[in-house]
Every structure is written in C-alpha cells, then in structure tokens.
Design an enzyme around this catalytic site. Structure first.
Site, PDB file in Angstrom:
ATOM      1  N   ASP A 141      35.181  21.147  38.182  1.00 23.73           N
ATOM      2  CA  ASP A 141      34.294  21.189  39.346  1.00 23.73           C
ATOM      3  C   ASP A 141      34.767  22.255  40.325  1.00 23.73           C
ATOM      4  OD1 ASP A 141      33.193  18.822  41.898  1.00 23.73           O
ATOM      5  OD2 ASP A 141      32.132  20.463  40.905  1.00 23.73           O
ATOM      6  N   LYS A 144      32.900  28.305  39.354  1.00 29.33           N
ATOM      7  CA  LYS A 144      32.077  28.182  38.124  1.00 29.33           C
ATOM      8  C   LYS A 144      32.441  29.261  37.105  1.00 29.33           C
ATOM      9  CE  LYS A 144      30.864  24.990  40.627  1.00 29.33           C
ATOM     10  NZ  LYS A 144      31.667  23.754  40.485  1.00 29.33           N
ATOM     11  N   ASP A 169      30.835  19.780  35.869  1.00 26.09           N
ATOM     12  CA  ASP A 169      29.778  19.652  36.874  1.00 26.09           C
ATOM     13  C   ASP A 169      29.048  20.994  37.022  1.00 26.09           C
ATOM     14  OD1 ASP A 169      29.560  19.037  40.457  1.00 26.09           O
ATOM     15  OD2 ASP A 169      28.195  18.469  38.841  1.00 26.09           O
ATOM     16  N   ASN A 170      27.820  20.962  37.508  1.00 24.89           N
ATOM     17  CA  ASN A 170      27.084  22.160  37.935  1.00 24.89           C
ATOM     18  C   ASN A 170      26.737  23.141  36.825  1.00 24.89           C
ATOM     19  OD1 ASN A 170      29.507  21.867  40.357  1.00 24.89           O
ATOM     20  ND2 ASN A 170      27.375  21.466  40.869  1.00 24.89           N
ATOM     21  N   GLU A 199      23.624  17.397  43.810  1.00 21.53           N
ATOM     22  CA  GLU A 199      23.952  16.310  44.752  1.00 21.53           C
ATOM     23  C   GLU A 199      23.047  16.319  45.989  1.00 21.53           C
ATOM     24  OE1 GLU A 199      26.167  18.321  43.318  1.00 21.53           O
ATOM     25  OE2 GLU A 199      27.383  19.405  44.752  1.00 21.53           O
TER      26      GLU A 199
END
Ligand SMILES: O=C(NCCCCc1cc2cnccc2s1)c1cc(-c2ccc(F)cc2)cc(O)c1O
Ligand SMILES: [Mg+2]
Length: 214
Positions: A141, A144, A169-170, A199
């Site tokens: 997380d 990136k 995540d993401n 989120e």
C-alpha cells in the site's frame, strides 16, 4: 502552523475512540474520513476484503508496506493469532509518528513493529536485522511504482515461500499496471482480483491477491 490531516485524524481518534478497542478506532477513522476529510486509508469496503484474506492466511509474520496513519495496521493486527506479528514500513516520519499513536490507542503495540525508511532499503534487512525467515502475508500500500520492484526484491531476498500471500491495494486507482501485468502473467503466482471502490468514494478500485507458488 496549521495542523496536518493525519494530526487532525489522530485528535479525532483520541476524542472519539475507546482506548484499547481496535474496532472503535477503525470505525472512528472511517466515519471521520467519510464525513469530514478524505484520507488514503484502505477504508471500510476494501478493508473488509483485507480482513477476509488476513483471516484466511492467519499469518505468523505479516509485512505491510505503507503505514500512513496506521488504519490498515490496526485492521491487520487485530486479527493476528497470539504471538504473531506485523512489521509495517513507513517512509514519512510525520506519518510514522501519528501511526504509532493510533496503533497504541488501539492497544495493538505489542503485535506491531513500525519501521521507518524506504522499502528498498529495509526489505534486504528483514532477515539479519529483524529475524525474519520468510513472510506469510504482505500488504502492499506504498508508492504504486514500488510494488513491482519491491516484489522482485522480496523474491531475490528469499523472503517468499510457497503459499505466501501478497495483497495489493489500489491496483486500479491510482493503479499499478506493471505490477498487475507481472503477477498475472508470471507462472510463479496465482492471482485473483477483488473489485471494490476507492476508499470513501464511488470511484472504481480493487485489491489483487497473489499467491507465490515457489
Ligand atoms: O499513494 C498512496 N499511497 C502511498 C503513500 C505512501 C508513500 C510511501 C512510500 C514508501 C516507501 N517505502 C516505504 C514506505 C512507504 S509509504 C495512495 C494514494 C491514493 C489516492 C490518492 C489520490 C487520489 F486521487 C486517488 C487515490 C489512495 C491510496 O489508497 C493510496 O494508498
Ligand atoms: Mg492505498
């Protein structure tokens, strides 16, 4: 000078959440970020998927890359079996300071070790300096564009074993295209996408679960 967003979030946690009650810390942060100020916590919707995977894996040793305010550290640590531990890595000193206090407020400081520094520097130190043999679970997380290089680094440092689960995540927003391409095409991983939302918003996002096959 004006307080920072993480500082305001910590103040809210201390005013509203019950000390030692991890769930109340989680709920308080989600309510605040939905109602008052968006923040880049994994959030409640993706957080439920994170919970499900952590419970499935029931890791003895978990690694989190990207602590921020400690929201997902609390989500993960509250589900760990006794004696298990979470190492979480944060690059930003101010975020790390806030995160320690959030993790303490949740009463989880004995299961969480927060390391400050860059993932690329800390991953090679996990074995010698932190007594890690192999990792059971990794939550990605952080930056990136570091997901892929750090996954390769984890492989090269022999920190993955057959069955190690990586949860990222993401993978849609902000997006990690090179990482997705790698784990979905490599014969060394079995990957699965969990569709969700960024989120506290209606924007599409999701988590990618990848099992290392050894
Ligand atoms: O950047 C994100 N997370 C990383 C920030 C931490 C940097 C670190 C680097 C580093 C290096 N080494 C060790 C530890 C660490 S921690 C992030 C951003 C969004 C987002 C933001 C705007 C937007 F419009 C839409 C989505 C949503 C998210 O869920 C995120 O996680
Ligand atoms: Mg994130």
């Amino acid at each position: 000078t004006r307080s920072t967003r993480p500082q305001r979030l910590l103040t809210h946690v201390k005013q509203r959440a019950r000390r030692g009650d991890a769930q109340s810390v989680i709920t308080t942060i989600d309510d605040y970020c939905r109602a008052r100020e968006w923040a880049m916590n994994v959030g409640d919707e993706k957080g439920s998927i994170l919970d499900q995977v952590v419970c499935e894996v029931s890791p003895d040793v978990a690694l989190e890359l990207g602590t921020y305010c400690g929201y997902s550290s609390v989500r993960i640590a509250r589900l760990l079996p006794p004696g298990a531990r979470l190492l979480t890595v944060e690059f930003n000193h101010d975020y790390a300071t806030i995160a320690r206090e959030v993790i303490d407020w949740a009463g989880l400081q004995d299961r969480v070790q927060l390391l400050e520094g860059a993932s690329g520097d800390l991953i090679p130190q996990l074995r010698q300096k932190h007594g890690i043999e192999t990792l059971d679970f990794i939550f990605l997380d952080h930056w990136k564009d570091r997901y892929l290089p750090d996954t390769r680094l984890l492989e090269d440092c022999s920190l993955l074993r057959r069955g190690t689960v990586l949860l990222a995540d993401n993978v849609i927003c902000p997006g990690t295209p090179d990482y997705l391409e790698y784990v979905r095409s490599s014969p060394r991983y079995q990957s699965q996408y969990f569709s969700s939302h960024l989120e506290y918003t209606r924007a599409e996002d999701g988590l990618e679960k990848s099992v290392f096959l050894g």
